[in-house]
Enzyme design. Structure first.
Site: not given
Ligand SMILES: [Zn+2]
Ligand SMILES: [Zn+2]
Lengths: 182, 450
Positions: A165, A134, A141, A130-131
């Protein structure tokens, strides 16, 4: 094509970073290397909150991107915050080279539940992907099947997968556009 | 999927507060401006009047304070939600601000989940004011994106039902064979409802043993320690404000059916091991592939629960009844797995497609997805061929215990490597993946040159 460097910060020795790196390579299709650990992060410590300021950590990490890498992600067991929030699981510079993730609040024991090493690793991988997302310019999302979905408490992390995704994957592909704002 | 993001103005004299809120909101997809004092804030409001959704205002600022600013903002734009930022000591002032029209207040430092909830609620309220505009816009993209795929007449009928029921708060039951994509319909309903600012929380009732389902739904607490840390949020709490998707509702044990019925009636429950009564506001969408009427007759399904969930029904057709959707679905899955595997496959041969059109797909869309995923593993870019697909014949569901996808992949990679004398560059080319990925897979499967 640049690699991603995982940098152990204080407390990271409690985690099998090799395994995390391997799993990250699968999600990201990029080389993930282990950088030298960074022991001294005292300037990020805030005694009044007994937590570490993740913004300060990111400023530190920005100057420490290894030569063979294009991104650096710090991993730590200390509790992180940004000034206006009680805590963060992690933080990253949007489109920038550095991010940081803490597993302090990913550990079941923090919530008074029995230790679960596998669950902890699974959560940590998701937060790392996730990071990193970014740092490649991805925003949160709305797809529930996407790791870029925002999580403000730990049970939400458990609901999402460790991968992007289609649309987010397209934006972080090594040969795709470097960032795509939505 | 848009419409969840807003325009937010942050007014605070502290730079670190402005910066961290700006970053937080930007990563959440909102448009953000900041102002260090009241006059600057008012200028932003005048420049783009009626465009702002939320203004966060620090109560204590030098010059014009937050209370006064809040009044001025409402003169300029009565619809905007003003959220007061307070320090612990100024909660009384915050309450006064509420009386004079502020939307809510939040005390520094904020709990991330409280902040996120507050923003969702404020945006939801703002969107309701602008209702007709935005909801109309969204319905047009119902059949696109990574939602439901299909243009057949049968699916058009499904979309029509989704359109009708989504904006109401009605309970919906989705019925259809397994693998038809009932969860995607639940998502479409959620995304096109006024609850889209809050999460859709899926619960797979069939997969959970009795006892576990309760803790999954209700959460639990450590009785002895009431500290905030010692709790686990259940799915009902997580769905607060949003939609609860109860998949395989026909498979819940009778005892749990009673508990569930009670919660659906009152929207109140207690966490396991706790005593505090928790209220959650959620919409219920459920799904089943069971014949509930039969289960009812046989006494396996509670009559009251049946009537509570059986309000609005959407039937999803099996894939064999909408075969003309197969090419579109295949294209979608090829794209999806191409991305995930880092593999550039662009087409499928007419011969292969023909084979897929002939198959009866007892496992429906999920079986098709699995077939494409396997084909993507063994197929050579840029095109999938007929022989890349291994389909189960006959009408029974796909056999269990057959090779896992990983086994298929491992075997395939080993063959290619051996055929090309472990030349990594050449093998990666044949496999259609990059070299890093190939090295990773060799490590993962512990493949060795003998
Ligand atoms: Zn994030
Ligand atoms: Zn995504």
């Amino acid at each position: 094509m640049g690699a991603i460097a995982l940098m152990p910060l204080p407390g990271a020795e409690a985690i099998d970073l090799e395994r995390i790196a391997l799993q990250l390579e699968f999600s990201l299709h990029r080389d993930v290397t282990l950088a030298e650990s960074l022991r001294h992060v005292d300037q990020a410590y805030d005694p009044s909150r007994d937590q570490y300021n993740s913004r300060t950590l990111i400023d530190l990490l920005r100057g420490l991107v290894p030569r063979d890498a294009e991104r650096v992600l710090g991993v730590t067991s200390v509790d992180l915050f940004i000034p206006v929030l009680t805590f963060v699981f992690g933080e990253a510079q949007l489109g920038g080279p550095a991010g940081v993730v803490s597993f302090f609040r990913l550990d079941n024991r923090f919530y008074g539940l029995p230790e679960n090493g596998e669950l902890l690793l699974a959560r940590l991988v998701k937060e790392c992907v996730h990071e990193i997302g970014h740092t490649y310019g991805l925003l949160h999302c709305p797809d529930p099947d996407c790791v870029m979905r925002s999580s403000t408490y730990v049970e939400q992390i458990d609901l999402k997968p460790a991968n992007f995704c289609i649309e987010c994957a397209r934006s972080v592909q090594p040969d795709g556009p470097s960032s795509r704002m939505r | 999927m848009s419409g969840q993001n807003g325009k937010i103005l942050v007014v605070d004299d502290e730079l670190s507060v402005r910066d961290s809120l700006r970053e937080w909101f930007v990563q959440d997809g909102h448009e953000v401006e900041t102002a260090a004092e009241a006059q600057e804030a008012l200028r932003h409001l005048q420049d783009r009047q009626n465009e702002w959704d939320i203004v966060l205002v620090d109560i204590k600022m030098p010059g014009m304070d937050g209370m006064e600013l809040q009044r001025r903002i409402h003169e300029l734009d009565p619809g905007v939600a003003v959220i007061m930022i307070t320090a612990y000591a100024s909660v009384d002032t915050a309450v006064a601000a509420l009386k004079s029209g502020a939307y809510d207040y939040i005390t520094k430092p904020f709990d991330p989940d409280n902040l996120s909830n507050l923003i969702r609620k404020a945006l939801q309220q703002r969107a309701l004011q602008r209702e007709n505009l935005r909801l109309r816009d969204q319905i047009s993209d119902l059949e696109r994106g990574n939602e439901i795929i299909g243009r057949s007449r049968q699916m058009q009928e499904v979309y029509e039902l989704v359109r009708t029921v989504a904006p109401t708060d009605s309970t919906v039951i989705i019925r259809g064979e397994s693998g038809t994509g009932k969860e995607l319909v639940a998502r479409a309903i959620h995304v096109h409802s006024n609850r889209r600012y809050f999460p859709l929380i899926p619960v797979n009732c069939g997969a959970l043993a009795e006892g576990i389902l309760e803790s999954e739904l209700f959460g639990h607490e450590r009785g002895a320690f009431t500290g905030a840390h010692y709790r686990r949020k259940g799915k009902l709490e997580m769905a607060d404000g949003g939609t609860l998707f109860l998949d395989e509702i026909g498979n819940i044990a009778k005892k749990t059916q009673m508990d569930l019925l009670r919660v659906l009636e009152t929207k109140q429950f207690t966490r396991l091991g706790g005593s505090e009564v928790v209220t959650a506001d959620f919409r219920v969408v459920c799904a089943t592939n069971r014949n509930l009427e039969l289960a009812l007759q046989e006494g396996e399904f509670l009559e009251e629960l049946y009537y509570r969930v059986n309000v609005f029904t959407i039937h999803l057709p099996p894939l064999r009844e909408r075969k003309n959707d197969i090419p579109l679905l295949v294209e979608h899955f090829v794209c999806k797995y191409g991305m995930a595997m880092g593999k550039r496959i662009e087409k499928i041969s007419p011969d292969a497609l023909d084979r897929l059109m002939q198959h009866s797909w007892p496992g429906n869309v999920r079986e098709l997805e699995n077939a494409v995923e396997r084909a993507m593993v063994v197929g050579h870019p840029p095109r999938l061929e007929r022989d890349d697909f291994s389909l189960h014949l006959g009408n029974g569901p796909p056999r269990a215990g057959s090779e896992s996808l990983e086994e298929v992949e491992q075997e395939h990679i080993r063959n290619v490597l051996e055929k090309h004398g472990w030349n990594i560059t050449r093998s990666a080319e044949i496999l259609g993946i990059n070299r890093v990925t190939l090295y990773n897979k060799i490590r993962k499967y512990e493949l060795r040159k003998d």
